[in-house]
Write a protein that holds these residues in place. Structure first.
Motif, PDB file in Angstrom:
ATOM      1  N   ASP A 278      -3.388   3.759  -3.099  1.00  0.00           N
ATOM      2  CA  ASP A 278      -2.683   3.054  -4.166  1.00  0.00           C
ATOM      3  C   ASP A 278      -1.188   3.283  -3.983  1.00  0.00           C
ATOM      4  N   GLU A 279      -0.381   2.777  -4.915  1.00  0.00           N
ATOM      5  CA  GLU A 279       1.060   2.890  -4.739  1.00  0.00           C
ATOM      6  C   GLU A 279       1.588   4.295  -4.982  1.00  0.00           C
ATOM      7  N   ARG A 300       7.609  -6.308  -3.701  1.00  0.00           N
ATOM      8  CA  ARG A 300       7.623  -6.421  -5.160  1.00  0.00           C
ATOM      9  C   ARG A 300       8.892  -7.085  -5.690  1.00  0.00           C
ATOM     10  N   LYS A 333      -4.257  -6.094  -2.217  1.00  0.00           N
ATOM     11  CA  LYS A 333      -3.991  -5.860  -3.644  1.00  0.00           C
ATOM     12  C   LYS A 333      -2.548  -6.219  -3.970  1.00  0.00           C
ATOM     13  N   LEU A 334      -1.640  -5.846  -3.097  1.00  0.00           N
ATOM     14  CA  LEU A 334      -0.227  -6.175  -3.288  1.00  0.00           C
ATOM     15  C   LEU A 334      -0.029  -7.694  -3.282  1.00  0.00           C
ATOM     16  N   GLN A 335      -0.754  -8.368  -2.404  1.00  0.00           N
ATOM     17  CA  GLN A 335      -0.661  -9.827  -2.326  1.00  0.00           C
ATOM     18  C   GLN A 335      -1.123 -10.471  -3.627  1.00  0.00           C
ATOM     19  N   ARG A 336      -2.239  -9.988  -4.176  1.00  0.00           N
ATOM     20  CA  ARG A 336      -2.757 -10.554  -5.426  1.00  0.00           C
ATOM     21  C   ARG A 336      -1.782 -10.340  -6.579  1.00  0.00           C
ATOM     22  N   GLU A 337      -1.132  -9.188  -6.586  1.00  0.00           N
ATOM     23  CA  GLU A 337      -0.258  -8.847  -7.714  1.00  0.00           C
ATOM     24  C   GLU A 337       1.113  -9.507  -7.636  1.00  0.00           C
ATOM     25  N   THR A 338       1.584  -9.819  -6.438  1.00  0.00           N
ATOM     26  CA  THR A 338       2.948 -10.332  -6.286  1.00  0.00           C
ATOM     27  C   THR A 338       3.017 -11.786  -5.833  1.00  0.00           C
TER      28      THR A 338
END
Length: 500
Positions: A278-279, A300, A333-338
């Motif tokens: 995770d981050e 981000r 996950k980063l792609q989905r969120e940003t």
């Protein structure tokens, strides 16, 4: 004739009287399929090489070429801030970038200008071109004219390379101009940062031992109020250096977008070792601690349109296969969120052909928006180990990727960023006293609420590429810009702020 047949005949006659039916053409799916084309050997140095490159990419159903136009302070092109390469393999007067753009675009293939960001020279013999940055700003330069990255022990060479220090304001400005000059002079579809970080030759996991350029070190002292020379593992020093790389990416992205908002800004980013869960774990990952590259922040904050992880792992080695999947999962996950595209870059030169196909399938299964292979010149481990030639292997790899049952059997498309999606602001500060860099800059929405923050770079510049809807205001050290409504499709410049 039955009633049903009469009805069918009437329907057919009615359709015929209305003219031909326009059946929508199925759209190819959006998926980045990339191939790195390096400048360290044959690939795109002559018209004949470029003919073969484009034909291979077309047969492979590749839609993006990451073409290395900047190797070490030079350019495989005739019109850029860097001098034209002196590579003897390039015919006199020939412009490789112009030629590959013309031929690739004719086949519907994008070309992204890949430039090594920090490496500037690697030979004990200086460049013959007096305009080369190494001649004016290399080991013989003094004072602020000396731009090189320095190790804590005084070393000025990382392996065979001399490198520019992103903490030096003039070096950072020069690096930015390398990219913008290419965008100004060529119809490239994108630019790609490579080695945009502090260099290697550190303990695994850090700390990073580089960044001790005298001008950069004096900046750190002035901006933090310290008077000592920090140790490599000093937390404040590490954070400061990491910010200098982030500033460089941000300011280059803003400058590129100000010229052509539909040019893709992307980076080939580090994935050393295991992928973070995770981050929070990202903050202890090797890219973050060992080479001071915070690409999660770049994603981000919208500095990148595409993040191309150099996810260089051997699929046939269990630990590395696991790490490959971990980085893909983290990036997805980063792609989905940003909404920022994430691409898994595979080391096809370290893998057998079937392993490379497996990694395409795994990247797609993870939900990433694409895959890229390094490199066209070394398309599998047999070529890398000099057991076979590129010419022997490329047809086989092409058949496995785009042949019957292959992951690229059907073509896919890839679009440049929409200019309409761009809303950004940029600005600069002037100071009566004190440093230009390291000033905290906050972005506020129409209600006055802080929504983002960054820092000025060594030239006093700042900017934001991901804005809230409506009007915004920027504040620095008690001073504020007018409230502005950023225009869609452009980088909106803000008035210069004068600080006491």
């Amino acid at each position: 004739m039955t009633k049903s047949k009469l009805a069918a005949l009437a329907s057919a006659l009615l359709l015929a009287s209305c003219g031909p039916v326009n059946t929508p053409t199925p759209q190819a799916p959006q998926e980045l399929r990339g191939l790195w084309v390096d400048g360290f050997g044959p690939g795109m140095k002559t018209p004949e090489e470029i003919d073969q490159l484009v034909a291979t990419a077309k047969a492979m159903n590749v839609n993006v070429l990451f073409a290395q136009v900047g190797r070490r302070g030079d350019c495989y092109c005739n019109n850029a801030a860097m001098p034209r390469t002196n590579d003897p393999a390039v015919p006199a007067g020939f412009d490789p970038l112009a030629d590959v753009l013309s031929k690739a675009h004719a086949q519907g293939i994008q070309v992204h200008a890949w430039i090594i960001t920090t490496a500037i020279w690697n030979s004990v013999t200086p460049p013959t071109d007096p305009a080369h940055a190494f001649n004016a700003h290399g080991p013989k330069a003094t004072g602020r004219d000396f731009w090189l990255m320095v190790k804590n022990d005084g070393t000025t060479r990382g392996g065979s390379d001399w490198l520019l220090d992103p903490g030096h304001p003039d070096a950072a400005e020069y690096i930015k101009n390398m990219y913008t000059s290419v965008v100004q002079n060529y119809d490239v579809d994108g630019i790609q940062f490579d080695r945009v970080r502090y260099t290697d030759y550190n303990p695994a996991g850090g700390p990073n031992n580089w960044g001790y350029n005298p001008t950069a070190l004096e900046r750190f002292r002035a901006e933090t109020g310290r008077t000592d020379t920090p140790l490599p593992g000093d937390a404040q020093w590490s954070a400061w250096r990491r910010q200098q790389v982030t500033n460089l990416v941000r300011e280059t992205a803003l400058a590129v977008k100000a010229i052509r908002p539909d040019v893709s800004v992307n980076a080939a980013t580090i994935t050393y070792g295991a992928g973070p869960a995770d981050e929070a774990a990202w903050l202890t990952s090797r890219p973050y601690t060992e080479v001071l590259q915070d690409w999660v922040t770049w994603v981000r904050e919208g500095y990148l349109d595409v993040n191309v992880m150099m996810n260089y792992k051997r699929d046939f080695v269990a630990d590395q296969a696991l790490w490959y999947d971990q980085w893909n999962t983290f990036a997805a996950k980063l792609q989905r969120e940003t909404g920022v595209h994430q691409v898994s870059g595979s080391a096809i030169y370290l893998n057998d052909q079937q392993s490379s196909v497996n990694q395409v399938v795994k990247a797609r299964a993870a939900g990433l928006d694409g895959w890229a292979g390094y490199s066209y010149r070394t398309p599998d481990k047999d070529v890398n180990e000099s057991k076979r030639t590129k010419e022997q292997v490329l047809p086989e790899l092409t058949a496995k990727l785009s042949g019957a049952g292959g992951p690229f059997e059907q073509p896919a498309s890839w679009s440049r960023p929409s200019a309409r999606n761009l809303r950004a602001v940029s600005g600069q500060v002037q100071v009566a006293t004190g440093p230009l860099g390291g000033r905290v800059v906050t972005l506020h929405d129409g209600a006055g609420q802080e929504v983002a923050r960054t820092q000025t770079d060594g030239n006093g510049r700042y900017g934001f590429l991901r804005l809230p809807q409506g009007a915004v205001q920027v504040r620095v050290a008690g001073q504020a810009t007018p409230t502005v409504l950023p225009l869609r499709g452009r980088v909106t410049p803000l008035p210069t702020l004068t600080l006491p």
